[in-house]
Design a protein around this motif. Structure first.
Motif, PDB file in Angstrom:
ATOM      1  N   ASN A 232      -5.551  -2.848  -6.712  1.00 45.31           N
ATOM      2  CA  ASN A 232      -6.401  -2.215  -7.721  1.00 45.31           C
ATOM      3  C   ASN A 232      -5.811  -0.870  -8.385  1.00 45.31           C
ATOM      4  OD1 ASN A 232      -8.248  -1.414  -9.516  1.00 45.31           O
ATOM      5  ND2 ASN A 232      -9.986  -0.915  -7.906  1.00 45.31           N
TER       6      ASN A 232
ATOM      7  N   GLY B  72      -7.920   9.369 -11.484  1.00 45.06           N
ATOM      8  CA  GLY B  72      -6.719  10.153 -10.777  1.00 45.06           C
ATOM      9  C   GLY B  72      -5.322   9.917 -11.206  1.00 45.06           C
TER      10      GLY B  72
ATOM     11  N   PHE C  56      -3.698   9.437  -4.796  1.00 46.91           N
ATOM     12  CA  PHE C  56      -4.960   8.961  -5.360  1.00 46.91           C
ATOM     13  C   PHE C  56      -4.999   7.473  -4.886  1.00 46.91           C
ATOM     14  CE2 PHE C  56      -4.642  12.368  -8.694  1.00 46.91           C
ATOM     15  CZ  PHE C  56      -5.943  12.764  -8.597  1.00 46.91           C
ATOM     16  N   LEU C  57      -4.214   6.703  -4.978  1.00 47.59           N
ATOM     17  CA  LEU C  57      -4.482   5.290  -4.398  1.00 47.59           C
ATOM     18  C   LEU C  57      -4.818   5.003  -3.262  1.00 47.59           C
ATOM     19  CD1 LEU C  57      -1.143   3.557  -5.955  1.00 47.59           C
ATOM     20  CD2 LEU C  57      -3.612   3.290  -6.883  1.00 47.59           C
ATOM     21  N   GLN C  58      -4.520   5.818  -2.303  1.00 45.12           N
ATOM     22  CA  GLN C  58      -5.048   5.878  -0.795  1.00 45.12           C
ATOM     23  C   GLN C  58      -6.143   6.771  -0.451  1.00 45.12           C
ATOM     24  OE1 GLN C  58      -1.659   7.291   1.570  1.00 45.12           O
ATOM     25  NE2 GLN C  58      -0.450   5.222   0.830  1.00 45.12           N
ATOM     26  N   ASN C  59      -6.749   7.099  -1.461  1.00 44.63           N
ATOM     27  CA  ASN C  59      -8.282   7.914  -1.561  1.00 44.63           C
ATOM     28  C   ASN C  59      -7.980   9.080  -0.613  1.00 44.63           C
ATOM     29  OD1 ASN C  59      -9.801   6.543  -3.219  1.00 44.63           O
ATOM     30  ND2 ASN C  59      -9.917   4.927  -2.049  1.00 44.63           N
ATOM     31  N   LEU C  60      -7.004   9.942  -0.837  1.00 44.29           N
ATOM     32  CA  LEU C  60      -6.830  11.289   0.129  1.00 44.29           C
ATOM     33  C   LEU C  60      -7.574  12.181  -0.429  1.00 44.29           C
ATOM     34  CD1 LEU C  60      -2.853  11.309   0.672  1.00 44.29           C
ATOM     35  CD2 LEU C  60      -4.752  10.532   2.139  1.00 44.29           C
ATOM     36  N   GLU C  61      -7.737  13.419   0.353  1.00 43.80           N
ATOM     37  CA  GLU C  61      -8.584  14.337  -0.010  1.00 43.80           C
ATOM     38  C   GLU C  61      -8.031  14.894  -1.055  1.00 43.80           C
ATOM     39  OE1 GLU C  61     -11.064  16.208   1.945  1.00 43.80           O
ATOM     40  OE2 GLU C  61     -11.673  14.494   2.935  1.00 43.80           O
ATOM     41  N   MET C  62      -8.828  15.599  -1.909  1.00 42.34           N
ATOM     42  CA  MET C  62      -8.297  16.229  -3.395  1.00 42.34           C
ATOM     43  C   MET C  62      -7.413  17.370  -2.963  1.00 42.34           C
ATOM     44  SD  MET C  62      -8.595  15.056  -6.184  1.00 42.34           S
ATOM     45  CE  MET C  62      -8.299  16.182  -7.570  1.00 42.34           C
TER      46      MET C  62
ATOM     47  N   SER D  45       0.328   8.229  -4.953  1.00 47.37           N
ATOM     48  CA  SER D  45       0.041   7.303  -3.883  1.00 47.37           C
ATOM     49  C   SER D  45      -1.050   8.047  -3.196  1.00 47.37           C
ATOM     50  CB  SER D  45       1.163   7.261  -2.894  1.00 47.37           C
ATOM     51  OG  SER D  45       1.542   8.544  -2.308  1.00 47.37           O
TER      52      SER D  45
ATOM     53  N   GLU E  82       0.729  -1.112  -0.048  1.00 47.21           N
ATOM     54  CA  GLU E  82      -0.059   0.113   0.066  1.00 47.21           C
ATOM     55  C   GLU E  82       0.786   1.257   0.044  1.00 47.21           C
ATOM     56  OE1 GLU E  82      -2.837  -0.012   3.153  1.00 47.21           O
ATOM     57  OE2 GLU E  82      -4.085  -1.202   2.183  1.00 47.21           O
TER      58      GLU E  82
ATOM     59  N   ASN F 159      -7.638   3.608 -11.426  1.00 44.21           N
ATOM     60  CA  ASN F 159      -7.970   4.882 -11.000  1.00 44.21           C
ATOM     61  C   ASN F 159      -7.990   6.075 -11.749  1.00 44.21           C
ATOM     62  OD1 ASN F 159      -7.656   7.013  -9.401  1.00 44.21           O
ATOM     63  ND2 ASN F 159      -7.446   5.870  -7.773  1.00 44.21           N
TER      64      ASN F 159
END
Lengths: 233, 229
Positions: free
Chosen positions: A136, A141, A196-202, A194, A61, A139
């Motif tokens: 996955n 982003g 985008f992969l960890q779904n951080l805030e934009m 990373s 991750e 994505n």
């Protein structure tokens, strides 16, 4: 070609750019030398990462973005070297320079074909990496970041590889010239990927994406301006 | 062969005298810092050598562009001179900084923006040297060198910004600043500025010498060609 008497329609310029790019893509379609070596090399790098870093679920991750960009950067130098060396060795570069088109058209043509090769490799590497490490990577982003990062990498890389093939040390020199000046691209691309992969805030990612865009614009403009000097005889 | 101009001879002596004066001031007059102790004295030379490295960096970027505009090889000699001086002085800065960081921060090196940028700058200059070594034709060497100093000159500030961004998102425990977090007393500041002035003079002297060396090497090269043809 004299300067100041340039009355050619601008359509000609784009035709020259696409002719250079198309020539490279057509040659590659027939020989598949460059893409196959870039691909095999990328897969080997991914394998080496597995053994070197013991990529267990937790580590994956964190370092997926880094591992991907290291792979792209290494495979990228392979492609850039090869694409310019072919021009130089077979005397194609001189032929291109004799053509009555603006020199920068050659730069953009080469940059487009180099970018195409890099993107093709990336499109194949991403799903393979996904399958092998069970992450996955689909994505939007991430795909945007890869586009922007590759653009910055290629815009400087095409210019520097044109210089390095004309030196005595050639292939060895390109990564040495290229890596220190693309640090900003690598830093920003890894952080944004990373993110985008960890779904951080934009809001946390945007700074990096902006940096990538700024870098791309600055260095494409500079390469466009100085390309004349690196092919002058 | 022409001997050194009078002004350069004066600068030679002035550089040595001023450097000795700076040593005397730093070790004899500057107060010993309360927290960091004697090792803080490294700071006066650290800042001054970094300043010289910076001067060389800016000079190289500017003269590189001038070379591309004028295509006059004189500017290439000046660019190489600036790069070489900057390379050496940034290296001295890093070494001095490390000797200070070890007792103060507890580590020789941290990935702090300024340190990292300085290291990358050194890499760019080393790459520049390797690039030049690989080219025989002087005009092409000068052109490629100038293009690379231009690319480097623009990428270094961007690198600094990117690493700084990197660090603000992931803060480090170890102090992120060297100079400004230290409480400097008035005599300390005075000596620091004196030291910077001294090293500026040394920079000019070395720069002049290196440019002269480049011109003489050029001259020798031409004489050699005359003999063989």
């Amino acid at each position: 070609m004299e300067k100041g008497t340039d009355i050619r329609p601008s359509g000609n310029y784009f035709r020259a750019v696409s002719a250079v790019a198309w020539k490279d893509l057509a040659a590659e379609l027939r020989s598949r030398e460059l893409l196959s070596s870039m691909l095999v090399f990328s897969l080997l790098v991914i394998l080496i990462f597995y053994f070197a870093l013991e990529l267990d679920v937790k580590a994956r991750e964190k370092i997926t973005a880094g591992a991907l960009w290291v792979t792209f950067a290494f495979a990228g130098t392979l492609g850039l070297n090869r694409s310019m060396a072919v021009e130089k060795d077979r005397g194609c570069l001189d032929g291109l320079l004799l053509a009555p088109v603006d020199r920068s058209a050659i730069y953009f043509g080469k940059a487009i074909s180099n970018l195409a090769f890099m993107l093709i490799v990336e499109v194949i590497v991403l799903p393979v990496y996904s399958v092998l490490y069970n992450v996955n990577l689909f994505n939007f982003g991430l795909i945007g970041v890869i586009l922007l990062g590759s653009l910055g990498y290629i815009s400087v890389g095409t210019l520097l590889s044109t210089m390095s093939v004309q030196t005595r040390t050639r292939d060895v020199l390109l990564p040495i010239l290229l890596f220190p000046v693309i640090v900003p691209v690598l830093v920003a691309a890894v952080k944004a990927s990373s993110g985008f992969l960890q779904n951080l805030e934009m809001s946390e990612i945007m700074a990096w994406v902006n940096l990538l865009i700024v870098y791309d614009i600055i260095f494409t403009a500079i390469a466009f301006m100085v390309f004349d000097y690196v092919v002058e005889e | 062969m022409s001997s050194q101009p009078r002004a350069l001879q004066v600068l030679n002596i002035l550089s040595v005298v001023l450097l000795l004066a700076a040593y005397a001031l730093v070790f004899g007059f500057a107060p010993i810092e309360k927290v960091m102790g004697i090792v803080q004295k490294v700071f006066y030379f650290h800042v001054a050598t970094a300043w010289v490295g910076m001067l060389g960096f800016i000079a190289a970027a500017i003269t590189g562009v001038i070379y591309l505009r004028t295509q006059n090889l004189k500017w290439d000699i000046i660019t190489v001179s600036a790069v070489e001086i900057s390379l050496v002085f940034f290296f001295i800065t890093i070494v001095l900084g490390s000797t200070w960081a070890r007792p103060s921060w507890g580590t020789w090196w941290t990935w702090e923006p300024r340190l990292t940028t300085a290291a990358i700058l050194e890499m760019i200059y080393l790459a520049y040297m390797l690039l030049r070594q690989g080219i025989d034709d002087p005009e092409r060497r000068a052109r490629f060198g100038a293009v690379y100093t231009l690319i480097g000159g623009i990428s270094v500030p961007v690198t600094f910004v990117s690493i700084r961004l990197f660090r603000t998102i992931h803060p480090v425990v170890i102090g992120s600043g060297g100079g400004e977090t230290m409480g400097l007393t008035r005599p300390m500041l005075g000596i620091m500025f004196f030291s910077i002035a001294v090293f500026s003079v040394i920079f000019i002297t070395l720069f002049w010498h290196r440019i002269r060396l480049g011109q003489l090497a050029d001259h020798v090269e031409q004489l050699k060609l005359k003999i063989t043809h």
